[in-house]
Every structure is written in structure tokens, then in C-alpha cells.
Design a protein around this motif. Structure first.
Motif, PDB file in Angstrom:
ATOM      1  N   ILE A   5       0.870  -1.172   0.000  1.00  0.00           N
ATOM      2  CA  ILE A   5       0.000   0.000   0.000  1.00  0.00           C
ATOM      3  C   ILE A   5       0.905   1.219   0.000  1.00  0.00           C
ATOM      4  O   ILE A   5       1.798   1.325   0.833  1.00  0.00           O
ATOM      5  CB  ILE A   5      -0.908   0.022   1.254  1.00  0.00           C
ATOM      6  CG1 ILE A   5      -1.963  -1.071   1.172  1.00  0.00           C
ATOM      7  CG2 ILE A   5      -1.555   1.393   1.428  1.00  0.00           C
ATOM      8  CD1 ILE A   5      -2.835  -1.165   2.420  1.00  0.00           C
ATOM      9  N   GLU A   6       0.669   2.106  -0.940  1.00  0.00           N
ATOM     10  CA  GLU A   6       1.352   3.389  -0.944  1.00  0.00           C
ATOM     11  C   GLU A   6       0.296   4.457  -0.699  1.00  0.00           C
ATOM     12  O   GLU A   6      -0.685   4.552  -1.442  1.00  0.00           O
ATOM     13  CB  GLU A   6       2.043   3.627  -2.280  1.00  0.00           C
ATOM     14  CG  GLU A   6       2.821   4.912  -2.336  1.00  0.00           C
ATOM     15  CD  GLU A   6       3.603   5.073  -3.630  1.00  0.00           C
ATOM     16  OE1 GLU A   6       3.919   6.224  -3.959  1.00  0.00           O
ATOM     17  OE2 GLU A   6       3.887   4.071  -4.304  1.00  0.00           O
ATOM     18  N   LEU A   7       0.468   5.226   0.358  1.00  0.00           N
ATOM     19  CA  LEU A   7      -0.506   6.239   0.743  1.00  0.00           C
ATOM     20  C   LEU A   7       0.204   7.575   0.879  1.00  0.00           C
ATOM     21  O   LEU A   7       1.111   7.722   1.695  1.00  0.00           O
ATOM     22  CB  LEU A   7      -1.175   5.855   2.068  1.00  0.00           C
ATOM     23  CG  LEU A   7      -2.243   6.803   2.588  1.00  0.00           C
ATOM     24  CD1 LEU A   7      -3.441   6.836   1.650  1.00  0.00           C
ATOM     25  CD2 LEU A   7      -2.669   6.397   3.993  1.00  0.00           C
ATOM     26  N   LYS A   8      -0.218   8.543   0.067  1.00  0.00           N
ATOM     27  CA  LYS A   8       0.386   9.879   0.105  1.00  0.00           C
ATOM     28  C   LYS A   8      -0.608  10.863   0.719  1.00  0.00           C
ATOM     29  O   LYS A   8      -1.761  10.915   0.312  1.00  0.00           O
ATOM     30  CB  LYS A   8       0.760  10.350  -1.298  1.00  0.00           C
ATOM     31  CG  LYS A   8       1.870   9.570  -1.929  1.00  0.00           C
ATOM     32  CD  LYS A   8       2.205  10.156  -3.284  1.00  0.00           C
ATOM     33  CE  LYS A   8       3.364   9.418  -3.917  1.00  0.00           C
ATOM     34  NZ  LYS A   8       3.738  10.014  -5.203  1.00  0.00           N
ATOM     35  N   GLU A   9      -0.116  11.644   1.674  1.00  0.00           N
ATOM     36  CA  GLU A   9      -0.902  12.741   2.241  1.00  0.00           C
ATOM     37  C   GLU A   9      -0.768  13.994   1.389  1.00  0.00           C
ATOM     38  O   GLU A   9      -1.683  14.798   1.308  1.00  0.00           O
ATOM     39  CB  GLU A   9      -0.414  13.082   3.650  1.00  0.00           C
ATOM     40  CG  GLU A   9      -0.875  12.160   4.712  1.00  0.00           C
ATOM     41  CD  GLU A   9      -0.514  12.653   6.098  1.00  0.00           C
ATOM     42  OE1 GLU A   9      -1.095  12.130   7.045  1.00  0.00           O
ATOM     43  OE2 GLU A   9       0.335  13.556   6.249  1.00  0.00           O
ATOM     44  N   THR A  10       0.387  14.178   0.818  1.00  0.00           N
ATOM     45  CA  THR A  10       0.679  15.292  -0.078  1.00  0.00           C
ATOM     46  C   THR A  10       1.430  14.710  -1.268  1.00  0.00           C
ATOM     47  O   THR A  10       1.893  13.563  -1.205  1.00  0.00           O
ATOM     48  CB  THR A  10       1.558  16.368   0.615  1.00  0.00           C
ATOM     49  OG1 THR A  10       2.882  15.841   0.769  1.00  0.00           O
ATOM     50  CG2 THR A  10       1.003  16.799   1.958  1.00  0.00           C
ATOM     51  N   PRO A  11       1.603  15.474  -2.328  1.00  0.00           N
ATOM     52  CA  PRO A  11       2.378  14.940  -3.455  1.00  0.00           C
ATOM     53  C   PRO A  11       3.800  14.531  -3.080  1.00  0.00           C
ATOM     54  O   PRO A  11       4.402  13.688  -3.732  1.00  0.00           O
ATOM     55  CB  PRO A  11       2.384  16.103  -4.460  1.00  0.00           C
ATOM     56  CG  PRO A  11       1.135  16.851  -4.155  1.00  0.00           C
ATOM     57  CD  PRO A  11       0.976  16.765  -2.659  1.00  0.00           C
ATOM     58  N   ALA A  12       4.347  15.111  -2.004  1.00  0.00           N
ATOM     59  CA  ALA A  12       5.738  14.849  -1.637  1.00  0.00           C
ATOM     60  C   ALA A  12       5.906  13.995  -0.387  1.00  0.00           C
ATOM     61  O   ALA A  12       7.029  13.651  -0.046  1.00  0.00           O
ATOM     62  CB  ALA A  12       6.468  16.177  -1.431  1.00  0.00           C
ATOM     63  N   SER A  13       4.809  13.639   0.293  1.00  0.00           N
ATOM     64  CA  SER A  13       4.930  12.926   1.569  1.00  0.00           C
ATOM     65  C   SER A  13       3.952  11.769   1.649  1.00  0.00           C
ATOM     66  O   SER A  13       2.762  11.925   1.358  1.00  0.00           O
ATOM     67  CB  SER A  13       4.639  13.882   2.742  1.00  0.00           C
ATOM     68  OG  SER A  13       5.497  14.982   2.710  1.00  0.00           O
ATOM     69  N   GLY A  14       4.457  10.627   2.060  1.00  0.00           N
ATOM     70  CA  GLY A  14       3.591   9.469   2.184  1.00  0.00           C
ATOM     71  C   GLY A  14       4.295   8.311   2.851  1.00  0.00           C
ATOM     72  O   GLY A  14       5.380   8.440   3.402  1.00  0.00           O
ATOM     73  N   VAL A  15       3.638   7.170   2.765  1.00  0.00           N
ATOM     74  CA  VAL A  15       4.125   5.968   3.407  1.00  0.00           C
ATOM     75  C   VAL A  15       3.914   4.787   2.466  1.00  0.00           C
ATOM     76  O   VAL A  15       2.962   4.772   1.673  1.00  0.00           O
ATOM     77  CB  VAL A  15       3.406   5.737   4.760  1.00  0.00           C
ATOM     78  CG1 VAL A  15       1.916   5.585   4.569  1.00  0.00           C
ATOM     79  CG2 VAL A  15       3.966   4.546   5.504  1.00  0.00           C
ATOM     80  N   ILE A  16       4.819   3.830   2.539  1.00  0.00           N
ATOM     81  CA  ILE A  16       4.674   2.560   1.846  1.00  0.00           C
ATOM     82  C   ILE A  16       4.615   1.479   2.914  1.00  0.00           C
ATOM     83  O   ILE A  16       5.485   1.416   3.787  1.00  0.00           O
ATOM     84  CB  ILE A  16       5.844   2.293   0.875  1.00  0.00           C
ATOM     85  CG1 ILE A  16       5.824   3.333  -0.242  1.00  0.00           C
ATOM     86  CG2 ILE A  16       5.776   0.875   0.314  1.00  0.00           C
ATOM     87  CD1 ILE A  16       7.045   3.293  -1.143  1.00  0.00           C
ATOM     88  N   TYR A  17       3.572   0.652   2.845  1.00  0.00           N
ATOM     89  CA  TYR A  17       3.403  -0.423   3.836  1.00  0.00           C
ATOM     90  C   TYR A  17       3.283  -1.736   3.097  1.00  0.00           C
ATOM     91  O   TYR A  17       2.523  -1.853   2.131  1.00  0.00           O
ATOM     92  CB  TYR A  17       2.160  -0.160   4.689  1.00  0.00           C
ATOM     93  CG  TYR A  17       1.991  -1.137   5.818  1.00  0.00           C
ATOM     94  CD1 TYR A  17       2.916  -1.209   6.850  1.00  0.00           C
ATOM     95  CD2 TYR A  17       0.905  -2.006   5.844  1.00  0.00           C
ATOM     96  CE1 TYR A  17       2.767  -2.115   7.880  1.00  0.00           C
ATOM     97  CE2 TYR A  17       0.745  -2.907   6.884  1.00  0.00           C
ATOM     98  CZ  TYR A  17       1.668  -2.968   7.888  1.00  0.00           C
ATOM     99  OH  TYR A  17       1.516  -3.867   8.905  1.00  0.00           O
ATOM    100  N   GLU A  18       4.052  -2.733   3.568  1.00  0.00           N
ATOM    101  CA  GLU A  18       4.075  -4.036   2.941  1.00  0.00           C
ATOM    102  C   GLU A  18       3.691  -5.145   3.907  1.00  0.00           C
ATOM    103  O   GLU A  18       4.147  -6.276   3.775  1.00  0.00           O
ATOM    104  CB  GLU A  18       5.453  -4.296   2.318  1.00  0.00           C
ATOM    105  CG  GLU A  18       5.762  -3.321   1.195  1.00  0.00           C
ATOM    106  CD  GLU A  18       7.111  -3.550   0.545  1.00  0.00           C
ATOM    107  OE1 GLU A  18       8.002  -4.156   1.178  1.00  0.00           O
ATOM    108  OE2 GLU A  18       7.270  -3.115  -0.608  1.00  0.00           O
ATOM    109  N   GLY A  19       2.864  -4.832   4.857  1.00  0.00           N
ATOM    110  CA  GLY A  19       2.395  -5.845   5.791  1.00  0.00           C
ATOM    111  C   GLY A  19       3.364  -6.088   6.921  1.00  0.00           C
ATOM    112  O   GLY A  19       4.420  -5.457   7.010  1.00  0.00           O
ATOM    113  N   GLU A  20       2.968  -7.009   7.787  1.00  0.00           N
ATOM    114  CA  GLU A  20       3.774  -7.255   8.984  1.00  0.00           C
ATOM    115  C   GLU A  20       4.545  -8.534   8.871  1.00  0.00           C
ATOM    116  O   GLU A  20       4.239  -9.420   8.179  1.00  0.00           O
ATOM    117  CB  GLU A  20       2.861  -7.280  10.194  1.00  0.00           C
ATOM    118  CG  GLU A  20       2.184  -5.949  10.342  1.00  0.00           C
ATOM    119  CD  GLU A  20       1.222  -5.872  11.492  1.00  0.00           C
ATOM    120  OE1 GLU A  20       1.517  -5.091  12.402  1.00  0.00           O
ATOM    121  OE2 GLU A  20       0.213  -6.570  11.488  1.00  0.00           O
TER     122      GLU A  20
END
Length: 118
Positions: free
Chosen positions: A103-118
Motif C-alpha cells: 500500500i502506498e498512501l500519500k498525504e501530499t504529493p511529496a509525503s507518504g508511506v509505503i506499507y508491505e504488511g507485517e
């Protein structure tokens, strides 16, 4: 092989655990950009990993829980940072998307998080 699909939604939040005076402690909103990555083998008959329509059908009910809401009111998201929101979404999506890889989730065009599970 990995396929992906991109979605957007708008939501507000505040971060109650940041220091007094931090701008994110105040109520504010974002247009979130969400990309879901699905890994799998190409199905021989269909020629795809997953029909993009099926991916959308799974994603939209979860996105619908978030779109135009105050994220702090969503069950389990008292402190809705991008990181915790991505983990929350992962838990909601993986039962219906066993091939969910990232999952790639961006709050702004320049800032976000990538999550690949636990």
C-alpha cells in the motif's frame, strides 16, 4: 508480476499525540492518494492477475469508510497518522485481496508511506 491501481479520497484528521503548537495537532485535511499493489501469477485463460474492476470493487467500500470523514472518528484510528492509516487499510483489505503486496498512501504529493504488511 505486480499490478497496481490508484485511488484518491479526501479526509480530515488531527494528531492528538504531537506536541502542543505542532500544526498537525489542529484539524486539517488532505487529498490522499492511494495505490494498491497486487502480486500474483497471470491467469492463463484471462491473461491477467486480477480484473481491475474486481480490485476496485474490493477497494471502494474501504475507501468509502474514509472519504469525506474525520479519520479520528473511524474505529481504531484515534491517532490517524499516514502510517497507522496504511496499517488500518491493510487489515481491512487483505481478507479480500490475498495478493496485496504493498500500500502506498500519500498525504501530499511529496509525503507518504509505503506499507508491505507485517
Amino acid at each position: 508480476m505486480i499490478i497496481y491501481q490508484h485511488f484518491t479520497f479526501d479526509a480530515a484528521h488531527f494528531l492528538p499525540h504531537v506536541p502542543e503548537g505542532h500544526k498537525c495537532r489542529n484539524l486539517h485535511g488532505h487529498t490522499y492518494h492511494l495505490t494498491l499493489y497486487i502480486e500474483g501469477e497471470i491467469l492463463e485463460k484471462e491473461g491477467w492477475i486480477l480484473d481491475f474492476s474486481d480490485l476496485k470493487d474490493v477497494a471502494m467500500p474501504v475507501i468509502g469508510l474514509l472519504d469525506h470523514t474525520l479519520l479520528n472518528n473511524i474505529d481504531g484510528l484515534e491517532n490517524p497518522t499516514a502510517e497507522l492509516l496504511a496499517k488500518w487499510m491493510w487489515r481491512k483489505l487483505t481478507p479480500e485481496l490475498p495478493g496485496l503486496k504493498r500500500i502506498e498512501l500519500k498525504e501530499t504529493p511529496a509525503s507518504g508511506v509505503i506499507y508491505e504488511g507485517e
